[in-house]
Design an enzyme around this catalytic site. Structure first.
Site, PDB file in Angstrom:
ATOM      1  N   GLY A  58       0.772  -1.241   0.000  1.00 13.05           N
ATOM      2  CA  GLY A  58       0.000   0.000   0.000  1.00 13.05           C
ATOM      3  C   GLY A  58       0.801   1.289   0.000  1.00 13.05           C
ATOM      4  N   ASN A  84       2.060   2.850  -2.626  1.00 11.47           N
ATOM      5  CA  ASN A  84       1.581   3.734  -3.709  1.00 11.47           C
ATOM      6  C   ASN A  84       0.265   4.398  -3.315  1.00 11.47           C
ATOM      7  OD1 ASN A  84       3.315   3.806  -6.241  1.00 11.47           O
ATOM      8  ND2 ASN A  84       3.312   1.616  -5.740  1.00 11.47           N
ATOM      9  N   LEU A 118      -2.746  -8.105  -8.736  1.00  9.44           N
ATOM     10  CA  LEU A 118      -2.116  -9.021  -9.697  1.00  9.44           C
ATOM     11  C   LEU A 118      -3.085  -9.806 -10.575  1.00  9.44           C
ATOM     12  CD1 LEU A 118       0.597 -10.461  -7.282  1.00  9.44           C
ATOM     13  CD2 LEU A 118       0.825  -8.544  -8.858  1.00  9.44           C
ATOM     14  N   LYS A 119      -4.368  -9.600 -10.383  1.00  6.89           N
ATOM     15  CA  LYS A 119      -5.329 -10.402 -11.149  1.00  6.89           C
ATOM     16  C   LYS A 119      -5.758  -9.659 -12.409  1.00  6.89           C
ATOM     17  CE  LYS A 119      -5.657 -13.269  -7.642  1.00  6.89           C
ATOM     18  NZ  LYS A 119      -4.909 -14.487  -7.589  1.00  6.89           N
ATOM     19  N   ASN A 140      -2.446   1.394 -14.162  1.00 11.01           N
ATOM     20  CA  ASN A 140      -1.653   0.463 -13.358  1.00 11.01           C
ATOM     21  C   ASN A 140      -0.231   0.999 -13.275  1.00 11.01           C
ATOM     22  OD1 ASN A 140      -0.910  -2.018 -12.034  1.00 11.01           O
ATOM     23  ND2 ASN A 140       0.032  -2.678 -13.964  1.00 11.01           N
ATOM     24  N   HIS A 154       3.746  -0.347 -12.903  1.00 12.50           N
ATOM     25  CA  HIS A 154       4.568  -1.554 -13.026  1.00 12.50           C
ATOM     26  C   HIS A 154       6.025  -1.190 -12.712  1.00 12.50           C
ATOM     27  CE1 HIS A 154       5.527  -5.555 -14.443  1.00 12.50           C
ATOM     28  NE2 HIS A 154       6.565  -5.035 -15.049  1.00 12.50           N
ATOM     29  N   ASP A 176      -0.021  -5.984 -18.154  1.00  9.68           N
ATOM     30  CA  ASP A 176       1.015  -4.973 -18.396  1.00  9.68           C
ATOM     31  C   ASP A 176       1.057  -4.443 -19.823  1.00  9.68           C
ATOM     32  OD1 ASP A 176       1.811  -5.245 -15.740  1.00  9.68           O
ATOM     33  OD2 ASP A 176       3.077  -6.946 -16.239  1.00  9.68           O
ATOM     34  N   GLU A 183       8.347   5.283  -8.103  1.00  7.80           N
ATOM     35  CA  GLU A 183       6.918   5.012  -8.291  1.00  7.80           C
ATOM     36  C   GLU A 183       6.091   6.032  -7.514  1.00  7.80           C
ATOM     37  OE1 GLU A 183       5.517   0.969  -7.744  1.00  7.80           O
ATOM     38  OE2 GLU A 183       7.490   0.184  -8.194  1.00  7.80           O
TER      39      GLU A 183
HETATM   40  C1  GRF Z   1       4.708  -1.810  -6.774  1.00 10.58           C
HETATM   41  O1  GRF Z   1       6.047  -2.117  -6.957  1.00 10.58           O
HETATM   42  C2  GRF Z   1       3.992  -1.765  -8.099  1.00 10.58           C
HETATM   43  O2  GRF Z   1       4.801  -1.308  -9.136  1.00 10.58           O
HETATM   44  C3  GRF Z   1       3.625  -3.200  -8.318  1.00 10.58           C
HETATM   45  O3  GRF Z   1       3.315  -3.695  -7.040  1.00 10.58           O
HETATM   46  C4  GRF Z   1       3.982  -2.930  -6.039  1.00 10.58           C
HETATM   47  C5  GRF Z   1       2.940  -2.423  -5.095  1.00 10.58           C
HETATM   48  O4  GRF Z   1       3.526  -1.822  -3.993  1.00 10.58           O
HETATM   49  N1  GRF Z   1       2.571  -3.305  -9.302  1.00 10.58           N
HETATM   50  P1  GRF Z   1       2.629  -1.057  -2.930  1.00 10.58           P
HETATM   51  O5  GRF Z   1       1.548  -2.032  -2.476  1.00 10.58           O
HETATM   52  O6  GRF Z   1       2.036   0.148  -3.575  1.00 10.58           O
HETATM   53  O7  GRF Z   1       3.550  -0.720  -1.815  1.00 10.58           O
END
Ligand code: GRF
Length: 196
Positions: free
Chosen positions: A7, A9, A85-86, A102, A104, A145, A174
């Site tokens: 979490g 992000n 991831l789904k 999304n 990545h 992706d 990110e």
């Molecule tokens: C991030 O590295 C994102 O790029 C990938 O999953 C991770 C999620 O991290 N898709 P967080 O849950 O936001 O800490």
């Protein structure tokens, strides 16, 4: 947001909204995993959290239908995925075309696709001897992706990097890239009415 990871992000986006950098608000965090750190972070930030357990649905179609009902109910404009991831499918994708993003942890289109998540991505980058990596925000379509790239940030790969050290360097970027992309959407610079 759809978030099933730790979490961070989500935190970065919530902070962007709080500071007014993103003219918007996170209304809901959905996780398909009950114990996800993202749910705790949502609750700490005063954001509604909801668990839609993946196993309880017959597949992506039914799961996506449930997500669609929840986002419609709240009149949500943009869906952000982080650590989700789904695969999503069906009506949700058509109704929210260019409105599902999304993030990545690599420079797409390289090092993406099914099975390319978490430390596996960074391991693959290091094994290929790349000199740089980074992160990508993109709109999603029905494939892992893929979909239109919105923005990327680059980081160097350093001597002696481990998948963990590279992941950390990428994750820091990110947290800058995602708020930038969402801000652009909130300002109407990208999205369904604007082809980028
Ligand atoms: C991030 O590295 C994102 O790029 C990938 O999953 C991770 C999620 O991290 N898709 P967080 O849950 O936001 O800490």
């Amino acid at each position: 947001m759809l978030a099933s990871g730790s979490g961070t992000n989500l935190e970065a986006l919530a902070e962007g909204c709080r500071r007014g950098y993103i003219p918007g608000e996170i209304l809901l965090v959905i996780s398909e995993r009950p114990g996800a750190g993202a749910l705790e972070k949502a609750s700490a930030a005063g954001i509604e959290g909801l668990v839609l357990e993946w196993e309880r649905f017959s597949g992506p179609e039914e799961f996506s239908g449930a997500v669609l009902r929840e986002v419609r109910k709240r009149d949500i404009d943009l869906i952000c995925l982080a650590g989700f991831l789904k695969k999503l499918s069906g009506r949700l994708l058509s109704e929210y075309e260019m409105r599902i993003m999304n993030i990545h942890p690599a420079l797409l289109p390289s090092y993406g696709g099914k099975g390319m998540y978490g430390l596996r991505v960074h391991r693959a980058v290091l094994e290929s001897g790349e000199k740089e990596s980074g992160c990508t925000v993109h709109f999603i379509d029905g494939e892992y992706d893929r979909g239109q790239v919105i923005a990327r940030r680059r980081v160097p790969v350093r001597e002696g990097d481990t998948p963990e050290s590279l992941a950390e360097r990428v994750l820091r970027q990110e947290h800058k890239l995602y708020p930038e992309a969402v801000r652009k959407f909130a300002l109407g610079e990208i999205g369904p009415e604007r082809k980028i």
